[in-house]
Design a protein around this motif. Structure first.
Motif, PDB file in Angstrom:
ATOM      1  N   GLY A   1       0.814  -1.194   0.069  1.00  0.00           N
ATOM      2  CA  GLY A   1      -0.013  -0.012  -0.056  1.00  0.00           C
ATOM      3  C   GLY A   1       0.850   1.239   0.011  1.00  0.00           C
ATOM      4  O   GLY A   1       0.327   2.311   0.146  1.00  0.00           O
ATOM      5  N   ILE A   2       2.081   1.255  -0.189  1.00  0.00           N
ATOM      6  CA  ILE A   2       2.922   2.347  -0.463  1.00  0.00           C
ATOM      7  C   ILE A   2       2.966   3.125  -1.673  1.00  0.00           C
ATOM      8  O   ILE A   2       3.329   2.352  -2.632  1.00  0.00           O
ATOM      9  N   HIS A   3       2.595   4.328  -1.548  1.00  0.00           N
ATOM     10  CA  HIS A   3       2.277   5.190  -2.922  1.00  0.00           C
ATOM     11  C   HIS A   3       3.896   5.594  -3.121  1.00  0.00           C
ATOM     12  O   HIS A   3       4.407   6.532  -2.183  1.00  0.00           O
ATOM     13  N   GLY A   4       4.127   5.903  -4.512  1.00  0.00           N
ATOM     14  CA  GLY A   4       5.572   6.474  -4.659  1.00  0.00           C
ATOM     15  C   GLY A   4       5.689   6.772  -6.257  1.00  0.00           C
ATOM     16  O   GLY A   4       4.842   6.182  -7.164  1.00  0.00           O
ATOM     17  N   ARG A   5       7.022   7.395  -6.561  1.00  0.00           N
ATOM     18  CA  ARG A   5       7.377   7.438  -7.854  1.00  0.00           C
ATOM     19  C   ARG A   5       8.761   6.600  -7.971  1.00  0.00           C
ATOM     20  O   ARG A   5       9.476   6.690  -7.211  1.00  0.00           O
ATOM     21  N   LEU A   6       9.013   6.074  -9.144  1.00  0.00           N
ATOM     22  CA  LEU A   6      10.155   5.134  -9.383  1.00  0.00           C
ATOM     23  C   LEU A   6      11.140   6.112  -9.543  1.00  0.00           C
ATOM     24  O   LEU A   6      11.099   6.935 -10.536  1.00  0.00           O
ATOM     25  N   LEU A   7      12.267   5.950  -8.826  1.00  0.00           N
ATOM     26  CA  LEU A   7      13.532   6.807  -9.120  1.00  0.00           C
ATOM     27  C   LEU A   7      14.480   5.818  -9.896  1.00  0.00           C
ATOM     28  O   LEU A   7      15.168   6.249 -10.724  1.00  0.00           O
ATOM     29  N   GLU A   8      14.652   4.461  -9.720  1.00  0.00           N
ATOM     30  CA  GLU A   8      15.632   3.456 -10.283  1.00  0.00           C
ATOM     31  C   GLU A   8      15.245   2.209 -10.322  1.00  0.00           C
ATOM     32  O   GLU A   8      14.033   1.805  -9.532  1.00  0.00           O
ATOM     33  N   LEU A   9      15.196   1.618 -11.594  1.00  0.00           N
ATOM     34  CA  LEU A   9      15.153   0.075 -11.756  1.00  0.00           C
ATOM     35  C   LEU A   9      16.542  -0.665 -12.038  1.00  0.00           C
ATOM     36  O   LEU A   9      17.079  -0.094 -12.984  1.00  0.00           O
ATOM     37  N   ASN A  10      16.797  -1.404 -10.913  1.00  0.00           N
ATOM     38  CA  ASN A  10      17.958  -1.899 -10.993  1.00  0.00           C
ATOM     39  C   ASN A  10      17.992  -3.474 -11.756  1.00  0.00           C
ATOM     40  O   ASN A  10      16.870  -4.154 -11.933  1.00  0.00           O
ATOM     41  N   ASP A  11      19.076  -3.859 -12.324  1.00  0.00           N
ATOM     42  CA  ASP A  11      18.982  -5.173 -13.167  1.00  0.00           C
ATOM     43  C   ASP A  11      18.867  -6.335 -12.230  1.00  0.00           C
ATOM     44  O   ASP A  11      18.441  -7.299 -12.838  1.00  0.00           O
ATOM     45  N   ASP A  12      19.203  -6.128 -10.799  1.00  0.00           N
ATOM     46  CA  ASP A  12      18.945  -7.134 -10.018  1.00  0.00           C
ATOM     47  C   ASP A  12      17.601  -7.525  -9.534  1.00  0.00           C
ATOM     48  O   ASP A  12      17.399  -8.439  -8.545  1.00  0.00           O
ATOM     49  N   GLY A  13      16.749  -6.861 -10.192  1.00  0.00           N
ATOM     50  CA  GLY A  13      15.373  -7.088  -9.901  1.00  0.00           C
ATOM     51  C   GLY A  13      14.767  -6.081  -8.743  1.00  0.00           C
ATOM     52  O   GLY A  13      13.542  -6.289  -8.219  1.00  0.00           O
ATOM     53  N   THR A  14      15.382  -5.068  -8.487  1.00  0.00           N
ATOM     54  CA  THR A  14      15.108  -4.151  -7.315  1.00  0.00           C
ATOM     55  C   THR A  14      14.770  -2.704  -7.916  1.00  0.00           C
ATOM     56  O   THR A  14      15.047  -2.814  -9.330  1.00  0.00           O
ATOM     57  N   CYS A  15      14.026  -2.024  -7.218  1.00  0.00           N
ATOM     58  CA  CYS A  15      13.971  -0.629  -7.704  1.00  0.00           C
ATOM     59  C   CYS A  15      13.832   0.218  -6.444  1.00  0.00           C
ATOM     60  O   CYS A  15      13.620  -0.185  -5.486  1.00  0.00           O
ATOM     61  N   ILE A  16      14.077   1.487  -6.685  1.00  0.00           N
ATOM     62  CA  ILE A  16      14.025   2.515  -5.572  1.00  0.00           C
ATOM     63  C   ILE A  16      12.784   3.309  -5.718  1.00  0.00           C
ATOM     64  O   ILE A  16      12.796   3.839  -6.828  1.00  0.00           O
ATOM     65  N   ILE A  17      12.072   3.560  -4.704  1.00  0.00           N
ATOM     66  CA  ILE A  17      10.713   4.437  -4.986  1.00  0.00           C
ATOM     67  C   ILE A  17      10.829   5.508  -4.056  1.00  0.00           C
ATOM     68  O   ILE A  17      11.203   5.008  -2.917  1.00  0.00           O
ATOM     69  N   GLU A  18      10.393   6.689  -4.405  1.00  0.00           N
ATOM     70  CA  GLU A  18      10.412   7.861  -3.661  1.00  0.00           C
ATOM     71  C   GLU A  18       9.031   7.972  -3.077  1.00  0.00           C
ATOM     72  O   GLU A  18       8.079   8.375  -3.801  1.00  0.00           O
TER      73      GLU A  18
END
Length: 96
Positions: free
Chosen positions: A50-67
């Motif tokens: 349920g966390i709302h955010g905006r994608l900052l990064e999409l990594n090749d290892d299957g992770t992403c960083i959300i602001e």
């Protein structure tokens, strides 16, 4: 002929299981994979938690960083909810 009629209920059971259980799951998995591959930086998303955010990064290892409001958080791409994100990005219909 008797052998075929003995196995007919089992064959029908497997057919019904395929049509109502396996095939829809395969279709949904394909849609989720396509959704995950179409994500890009700047997209507004909602996680399964349920966390709302905006994608900052999409990594090749299957992770992403959300602001989000709490700062930057690292998530697995699979934690992004396809259904909730689609509802978030759907155009709003004005009520008259």
């Amino acid at each position: 002929m008797q052998n075929i009629t003995d196995f007919l209920p089992i064959i029908l059971l497997f057919l019904v299981m395929y049509l109502f259980l396996i095939r829809p799951q395969m279709k949904k998995a394909k849609q989720e994979k396509q959704f995950a591959s179409q994500l890009k930086k700047g997209d507004k998303v909602i996680t399964m938690g349920g966390i709302h955010g905006r994608l900052l990064e999409l990594n090749d290892d299957g992770t992403c960083i959300i602001e989000c409001g709490a700062g930057k958080i690292k998530f697995e791409r699979s934690a992004i909810s396809m259904e909730k994100t689609a509802k978030l990005n759907a155009p709003l219909i004005e009520k008259k």
